[in-house]
Design an enzyme around this catalytic site. Structure first.
Site, PDB file in Angstrom:
ATOM      1  N   HIS A 304       0.857  -1.182   0.000  1.00 38.31           N
ATOM      2  CA  HIS A 304       0.000   0.000   0.000  1.00 38.31           C
ATOM      3  C   HIS A 304       0.889   1.227   0.000  1.00 38.31           C
ATOM      4  CE1 HIS A 304      -3.022   2.944   1.318  1.00 38.31           C
ATOM      5  NE2 HIS A 304      -3.921   2.089   0.879  1.00 38.31           N
ATOM      6  N   ASP A 361      -8.008  -4.751  -0.353  1.00 42.40           N
ATOM      7  CA  ASP A 361      -8.507  -5.182  -1.665  1.00 42.40           C
ATOM      8  C   ASP A 361      -8.269  -6.666  -1.910  1.00 42.40           C
ATOM      9  OD1 ASP A 361      -9.266  -2.530  -2.519  1.00 42.40           O
ATOM     10  OD2 ASP A 361      -7.139  -2.100  -2.709  1.00 42.40           O
TER      11      ASP A 361
END
Length: 427
Positions: A304, A361
Site C-alpha cells: 500500500h 482489496d
C-alpha cells in the site's frame, strides 16, 4: 516555544515555521518559500506534501493505525453501522439515538429518484461501465435538486440526499443493465438491507435477507468510508476549491476512484486471481513472476502507498470473508489461491523486506463475489462507501479559512522561446 526550520539558498537564510498535528506529525510551512526565494518544491504524487489541516481521519502507515474522528476502525467495524459511521464522519460525533433515527428516516424519504432522471438510464449504451454512469448521474443531480444554501439543516439534507440516492442509482443501473424491472426502496429495511434487496429481489424468486450479508455490507462500507487525502478525496477537494457545487465535486471523486490503482484495485485483484486460476499457474510461479521486475505480471492486493505494515482493514475483511464463505458454503477456487498466495508471500524475504503485506482489496473482492455482486460493480460499491468521507472532506475544505483555490506550480522542461515559422517555410 514555536519551532522553525532554517533553509539556506544562495547564502540567504530563510526561517520556515513548523506545524504540529494532534498526533505529533510535523510539517514545514513553505507558503512563503516562492515569494521569499523564487523556489518551489518538487514532489510528484504529493507523497511529502500536506495540502490541508484535517480533523476527519488519522492514519499511521508505519503502525497500521486508522481512525475516523479518533475512533479506531476496528471498533467501528465491530460495533457500528455504515449509517452511524457516515454521521460520525460528516458531523464529527457519534449520533444520539434520536439523531440516528432522524437520519434513517431522511435516508428512506430521499431514496426515490426524480422520475425524469430515470429516462437517462435507458439511453446509455448496454455496455457502459456503471462508474461512468454513476459519475454522470451524480453530476446531473444538480439540475434536479436544489443547491446548498447557508442553512445547516438544508446542508445536512443535501448530504443525506446524496448518500440515499447514490444507493438507488447504483442498484438501478445494475437492474437496467440486466433488462430487469427496477426495485424500489422499502421503508421497513435499513440502508444496507435496502441496497441488497434493490439489487437482487425478483418477482419469481424473492430475495431472502440474511443478517450476515447485511453485516458484511455494513463492514465493507465502513472500511471504505474514508482514507485521508487519497487520490479521489484530493480530487474532491481540488475541484471543490473552485467553489463548484457539491454534486460536481463528488462526481470528480467518482471519476478519480475509477482507476485500477485506486478504487478499481479490488476488481484488479479478482481479475488477477481468475487469470491465475484459468491459466493453471502455481503459487510458486506467481510469486516468482511478481518478484521479476522484467515480467509484466503484477500481484495486485499486496502493499500500500501509505501502510508499511499490515493494512488494519485487511484483517477485518479477512474475518468477514471467512464468515460469508462459511455461511454460503461456497467453495470459491479463488479463495484457495488467495490463502496460498498470502501464506507463501508472508514467508518470503522479498515481500517482508519490502513490507508488501495483503491490503483490504486482497479480500474485499472475494466478499463481494460471495454476496453476488458482479465484478463491474465492485468500484461502484467502493464509491457508495467512500461518499460520506468525500462529503466530510468537501465540507471541511469549504469551511477552512486557509483554503485557497488549488493551483500547483510546475518545473517547465520544454523548449525555450522561439519564433513562429510560417507554414510555407517549414521543412
Amino acid at each position: 516555544m514555536k519551532e522553525f526550520v532554517k533553509l539556506v539558498i544562495d547564502g540567504k537564510e530563510l526561517s520556515l515555521p513548523v506545524i504540529e498535528g494532534s498526533e505529533g506529525e510535523k510539517a514545514i510551512d513553505i507558503r512563503s518559500l516562492r515569494q521569499e526565494t523564487g523556489y518551489i518544491t518538487f514532489d510528484p504524487g504529493f507523497g511529502n506534501t500536506g495540502t490541508c489541516r484535517s480533523t476527519i481521519t488519522y492514519m499511521d502507515g508505519e503502525k497500521g493505525i486508522l481512525r475516523y474522528r479518533g475512533v479506531p476502525i476496528e471498533q467501528l467495524a465491530e460495533h457500528s453501522t455504515f449509517v452511524e459511521t457516515a454521521f460520525l464522519l460528516i458531523s464529527g460525533h457519534l449520533p444520539s439515538r434520536e439523531e440516528l433515527t432522524r437520519t434513517s428516516v431522511y435516508l428512506n424519504d430521499f431514496s426515490p429518484l426524480h422520475e425524469n432522471m430515470k429516462a437517462f438510464y435507458q439511453n446509455y449504451p448496454p455496455k457502459a461501465h456503471p462508474m461512468g454512469i454513476l459519475s454522470a448521474m451524480v453530476n446531473a443531480m444538480r439540475s434536479f435538486y436544489p443547491e446548498l444554501i447557508d442553512i445547516e439543516e438544508d446542508m445536512n439534507k443535501t448530504y443525506l440526499r446524496l448518500i440515499s440516492k447514490i444507493r438507488t442509482m447504483s442498484a438501478m443501473a445494475y437492474r437496467i443493465s440486466l433488462g430487469e424491472k427496477v426495485v424500489y426502496p422499502r421503508p421497513d429495511l435499513c440502508y444496507c438491507a435496502n441496497f441488497l434487496n434493490m439489487m437482487f429481489d425478483n418477482v419469481v424468486v424473492p430475495y431472502r435477507m440474511d443478517d450476515d450479508m447485511v453485516r458484511a455490507l455494513n463492514v465493507f462500507w465502513i472500511l471504505h468510508a474514508d482514507h485521508e487525502q487519497n487520490c479521489s478525496t484530493t480530487a474532491v477537494r481540488v475541484v471543490g476549491s473552485g467553489k463548484v457545487n457539491i454534486y460536481s465535486a463528488i462526481s470528480a471523486g467518482i471519476s478519480a476512484l475509477w482507476g485500477p490503482l485506486h478504487g478499481g484495485a479490488n476488481q484488479a485483484v479478482v481479475n488477477m486471481l481468475e487469470k491465475i486460476h484459468n491459466d493453471g499457474m502455481t503459487v510458486k510461479e506467481c510469486i516468482s513472476k511478481a518478484k521479476d521486475s522484467n515480467d509484466p505480471f503484477r500481484l495486485y492486493g499486496f502493499g500500500h502507498r501509505v501502510y508499511k505494515t499490515h493494512d488494519p482493514r485487511a484483517k477485518i475483511m479477512k474475518k468477514m470473508c471467512d464468515i460469508i464463505l462459511a455461511k454460503t458454503k461456497r467453495k470459491d477456487p479463488l479463495l484457495d489461491i488467495v490463502q496460498r498466495l498470502e501464506e507463501t508471500a508472508l514467508k518470503d524475504s522479498y515481500f517482508k523486506d519490502k513490507n508488501l503485506y495483503p491490503n483490504v482489496d486482497f479480500y474485499s473482492g472475494i466478499v463481494l463475489r460471495a454476496m453476488g455482486i458482479p465484478t463491474n460493480m465492485f468500484t461502484v460499491m467502493f464509491a457508495i462507501g467512500r461518499l460520506p468521507g468525500w462529503i466530510a472532506q468537501w465540507k471541511e475544505d469549504v469551511a477552512d479559512p486557509e483554503m485557497r483555490i488549488s493551483r500547483p506550480r510546475q518545473v517547465y522542461t520544454g523548449d525555450q522561446s522561439r519564433d513562429y515559422i510560417p507554414i510555407d517555410d517549414r521543412g
